[in-house]
Motif scaffolding. Structure first.
Motif, PDB file in Angstrom:
ATOM      1  N   GLY A   1       2.443  14.350 -12.531  1.00  0.00           N
ATOM      2  CA  GLY A   1       1.097  14.894 -12.687  1.00  0.00           C
ATOM      3  C   GLY A   1       0.054  14.223 -11.825  1.00  0.00           C
ATOM      4  O   GLY A   1      -1.061  14.736 -11.706  1.00  0.00           O
ATOM      5  N   GLU A   2       0.360  13.081 -11.209  1.00  0.00           N
ATOM      6  CA  GLU A   2      -0.605  12.392 -10.350  1.00  0.00           C
ATOM      7  C   GLU A   2      -0.547  12.940  -8.930  1.00  0.00           C
ATOM      8  O   GLU A   2       0.509  13.374  -8.456  1.00  0.00           O
ATOM      9  CB  GLU A   2      -0.342  10.888 -10.346  1.00  0.00           C
ATOM     10  N   GLN A   3      -1.678  12.881  -8.221  1.00  0.00           N
ATOM     11  CA  GLN A   3      -1.760  13.395  -6.863  1.00  0.00           C
ATOM     12  C   GLN A   3      -1.723  12.294  -5.812  1.00  0.00           C
ATOM     13  O   GLN A   3      -1.490  12.562  -4.634  1.00  0.00           O
ATOM     14  CB  GLN A   3      -3.059  14.203  -6.692  1.00  0.00           C
ATOM     15  N   LYS A   4      -1.961  11.052  -6.245  1.00  0.00           N
ATOM     16  CA  LYS A   4      -2.040   9.940  -5.294  1.00  0.00           C
ATOM     17  C   LYS A   4      -1.022   8.869  -5.656  1.00  0.00           C
ATOM     18  O   LYS A   4      -0.660   8.692  -6.818  1.00  0.00           O
ATOM     19  CB  LYS A   4      -3.447   9.342  -5.288  1.00  0.00           C
ATOM     20  N   TRP A   5      -0.630   8.139  -4.610  1.00  0.00           N
ATOM     21  CA  TRP A   5       0.257   6.999  -4.798  1.00  0.00           C
ATOM     22  C   TRP A   5      -0.553   5.773  -5.210  1.00  0.00           C
ATOM     23  O   TRP A   5      -1.669   5.572  -4.731  1.00  0.00           O
ATOM     24  CB  TRP A   5       1.019   6.683  -3.514  1.00  0.00           C
ATOM     25  N   THR A   6       0.011   4.964  -6.083  1.00  0.00           N
ATOM     26  CA  THR A   6      -0.596   3.699  -6.493  1.00  0.00           C
ATOM     27  C   THR A   6       0.172   2.564  -5.844  1.00  0.00           C
ATOM     28  O   THR A   6       1.389   2.439  -6.039  1.00  0.00           O
ATOM     29  CB  THR A   6      -0.546   3.530  -8.021  1.00  0.00           C
ATOM     30  N   GLU A   7      -0.521   1.754  -5.051  1.00  0.00           N
ATOM     31  CA  GLU A   7       0.128   0.579  -4.456  1.00  0.00           C
ATOM     32  C   GLU A   7       0.030  -0.580  -5.432  1.00  0.00           C
ATOM     33  O   GLU A   7      -1.036  -0.863  -5.984  1.00  0.00           O
ATOM     34  CB  GLU A   7      -0.499   0.201  -3.118  1.00  0.00           C
ATOM     35  N   VAL A   8       1.141  -1.267  -5.640  1.00  0.00           N
ATOM     36  CA  VAL A   8       1.237  -2.316  -6.645  1.00  0.00           C
ATOM     37  C   VAL A   8       1.121  -3.679  -5.972  1.00  0.00           C
ATOM     38  O   VAL A   8       1.801  -3.937  -4.978  1.00  0.00           O
ATOM     39  CB  VAL A   8       2.589  -2.224  -7.382  1.00  0.00           C
ATOM     40  N   PRO A   9       0.268  -4.575  -6.500  1.00  0.00           N
ATOM     41  CA  PRO A   9       0.253  -5.942  -5.961  1.00  0.00           C
ATOM     42  C   PRO A   9       1.641  -6.572  -6.107  1.00  0.00           C
ATOM     43  O   PRO A   9       2.282  -6.451  -7.150  1.00  0.00           O
ATOM     44  CB  PRO A   9      -0.777  -6.655  -6.836  1.00  0.00           C
ATOM     45  N   LEU A  10       2.094  -7.230  -5.059  1.00  0.00           N
ATOM     46  CA  LEU A  10       3.415  -7.840  -5.117  1.00  0.00           C
ATOM     47  C   LEU A  10       3.424  -9.044  -6.040  1.00  0.00           C
ATOM     48  O   LEU A  10       2.440  -9.778  -6.148  1.00  0.00           O
ATOM     49  CB  LEU A  10       3.852  -8.270  -3.711  1.00  0.00           C
ATOM     50  N   LEU A  11       4.545  -9.242  -6.701  1.00  0.00           N
ATOM     51  CA  LEU A  11       4.712 -10.452  -7.495  1.00  0.00           C
ATOM     52  C   LEU A  11       4.606 -11.674  -6.601  1.00  0.00           C
ATOM     53  O   LEU A  11       4.979 -11.626  -5.420  1.00  0.00           O
ATOM     54  CB  LEU A  11       6.092 -10.452  -8.169  1.00  0.00           C
ATOM     55  N   PRO A  12       4.094 -12.783  -7.121  1.00  0.00           N
ATOM     56  CA  PRO A  12       4.096 -14.015  -6.328  1.00  0.00           C
ATOM     57  C   PRO A  12       5.520 -14.366  -5.926  1.00  0.00           C
ATOM     58  O   PRO A  12       6.466 -14.151  -6.694  1.00  0.00           O
ATOM     59  CB  PRO A  12       3.521 -15.056  -7.296  1.00  0.00           C
ATOM     60  N   GLY A  13       5.674 -14.873  -4.729  1.00  0.00           N
ATOM     61  CA  GLY A  13       7.015 -15.226  -4.297  1.00  0.00           C
ATOM     62  C   GLY A  13       7.165 -15.176  -2.796  1.00  0.00           C
ATOM     63  O   GLY A  13       6.275 -15.604  -2.054  1.00  0.00           O
ATOM     64  N   TYR A  14       8.253 -14.589  -2.345  1.00  0.00           N
ATOM     65  CA  TYR A  14       8.656 -14.674  -0.938  1.00  0.00           C
ATOM     66  C   TYR A  14       8.389 -13.358  -0.237  1.00  0.00           C
ATOM     67  O   TYR A  14       9.046 -12.351  -0.500  1.00  0.00           O
ATOM     68  CB  TYR A  14      10.135 -15.053  -0.860  1.00  0.00           C
ATOM     69  N   GLN A  15       7.410 -13.370   0.669  1.00  0.00           N
ATOM     70  CA  GLN A  15       7.046 -12.166   1.415  1.00  0.00           C
ATOM     71  C   GLN A  15       7.373 -12.289   2.901  1.00  0.00           C
ATOM     72  O   GLN A  15       7.460 -11.279   3.590  1.00  0.00           O
ATOM     73  CB  GLN A  15       5.559 -11.862   1.220  1.00  0.00           C
ATOM     74  N   GLU A  16       7.541 -13.514   3.383  1.00  0.00           N
ATOM     75  CA  GLU A  16       7.912 -13.731   4.780  1.00  0.00           C
ATOM     76  C   GLU A  16       9.428 -13.873   4.886  1.00  0.00           C
ATOM     77  O   GLU A  16      10.140 -13.919   3.890  1.00  0.00           O
ATOM     78  CB  GLU A  16       7.214 -14.994   5.309  1.00  0.00           C
ATOM     79  N   ASN A  17       9.930 -13.953   6.102  1.00  0.00           N
ATOM     80  CA  ASN A  17      11.365 -14.080   6.336  1.00  0.00           C
ATOM     81  C   ASN A  17      11.878 -15.402   5.757  1.00  0.00           C
ATOM     82  O   ASN A  17      11.573 -16.480   6.277  1.00  0.00           O
ATOM     83  CB  ASN A  17      11.656 -14.015   7.835  1.00  0.00           C
TER      84      ASN A  17
END
Length: 368
Positions: free
Chosen positions: A283-299
């Motif tokens: 029923g929603e028309q837009k995507w919701t971006e979720v804040p990432l959990l704290p942790g490892y985002q780089e290689n």
């Protein structure tokens, strides 16, 4: 916990990030490196402050090294793992676990007989992108997962990789090169696989290298370069997976999407550690971006090694396990076998779904 001395065999292109990250985890002490090309090993040791440069025999004979990180080419993954296990060392290997299922089984059986651990890349599912996606699924945000899609659409590696030949030999191709990232992520999100159906093809019998060093040389293509198929997971969801080196005009297909009874989840590229992660509910028309959990985002390649070291010290299971890697290896061959035999392939192996990383765990610490 006491540090664990580790050694790296194989000082090729991917070794640098492992060496860099080994220095970041308190439990790891990178003691030595080895490579058939001794000069290359010396260069990497100097670049990443590794105290010892050994031959392969010497690194395996060092009694202080408890764990070998095997970064050799896929064709010798199993041989090097078996040699390391025979000397009483735990082993962590770059993907895939082995070229054949028989080799993979031999590695796991030897490890079990000696009471040693086997770990295997990819470990990108430790990253905040996949971990955030996992939490959304476990929290029921999109309801009960009923389906998933995964796409790795590429033109191949001969235009950028300095030594691309092995990507087109047995044990290479898009499924064995990139399939481990997608299949491991899907198993983390949806659990083990029950049945596979596949079709394969090959656009070219030969490829011409256009990267420097070997520009103009011709590669014989010995493995399918387009692999497509369906997966039924043990919990009932049905997945669609395509891995390809035959997409010459680009693609806009998403890396991974999971479809549930309440909505859709967009999962980030499983070859990365970060995001973005988005969902859209019924029923929603837009995507919701979720804040990432704290942790490892780089290689953070090498995190699986650290997790395994903590497992050795504490006795808990490790996440990037040999059993998980073997399940993925069997699945990759299942696509090819199903295509060749024109039948469904029932998976013979299963595995434990890796435990989620605890939230708010201090970076570079995995003692839980």
């Amino acid at each position: 916990m006491n540090k664990m001395k580790v050694g790296i065999i194989g000082c090729g292109k991917i070794s640098g990030i492992y060496m860099e990250n080994c220095h970041r985890f308190d439990i790891l002490e990178l003691s030595a490196v080895a490579d058939l090309d001794h000069i290359r090993a010396e260069e990497q040791a100097a670049a990443y402050n590794v105290p010892n440069v050994y031959s392969v025999d010497e690194i395996l004979a060092d009694p202080e090294i408890e764990l070998i990180i095997n970064l050799t080419i896929p064709a010798v993954h199993a041989d090097v793992c078996l040699r390391a296990l025979e000397t009483g060392k735990h082993v962590y290997v770059e993907k895939p676990l082995a070229v054949t299922r028989e080799q993979g089984q031999a590695v796991l059986e030897l490890a079990r007989s000696k009471g040693l651990l086997v770990g295997c890349a990819p470990e990108t599912f430790f990253g905040s992108g996949i971990q955030t996606s996992l939490k959304l699924i476990e929290d029921g945000v999109i309801g009960n997962p009923v389906a998933a899609t995964a796409f790795m659409m590429s033109r191949g590696h001969e235009h950028w990789h300095p030594d691309p030949e092995f990507y087109y030999a047995v044990g290479g191709g898009p499924m064995f090169d990139m399939g481990p990232y997608y299949l491991t992520a899907l198993v983390q999100l949806l659990g083990p696989i029950a049945t596979i159906s596949g079709m394969t093809s090959k656009a070219k019998d030969q490829r011409t290298i256009t990267s420097e060093k070997k520009r103009g040389q011709t590669i014989q293509v010995d493995i399918p370069t387009h692999v497509a198929g369906l997966l039924r997971f043990e919990q009932g969801a049905v997945g669609t997976l395509i891995t390809s080196f035959d997409i010459f005009g680009g693609s806009t297909l998403p890396p991974i999407e999971v479809y549930g009874t309440h909505g859709t989840l967009q999962v980030p590229d499983p070859n990365t550690f970060g995001g973005p992660v988005r969902y859209r509910l019924l029923g929603e028309q837009k995507w919701t971006e979720v804040p990432l959990l704290p942790g490892y985002q780089e290689n953070t390649r090498g995190i699986g090694v650290a997790d395994m070291a903590y497992a050795v010290r504490s006795g808990r299971p490790h996440r990037a396990s040999g059993e998980l890697a073997y399940h993925v290896l069997e699945a990759m061959w299942a696509f090819h076998d199903s295509s060749d035999e024109q039948t469904f392939y029932p998976m013979q192996s299963t595995c434990q779904r890796p435990a989620a990383l605890p939230e708010n765990l201090p970076l570079y610490t995995l003692d839980t």
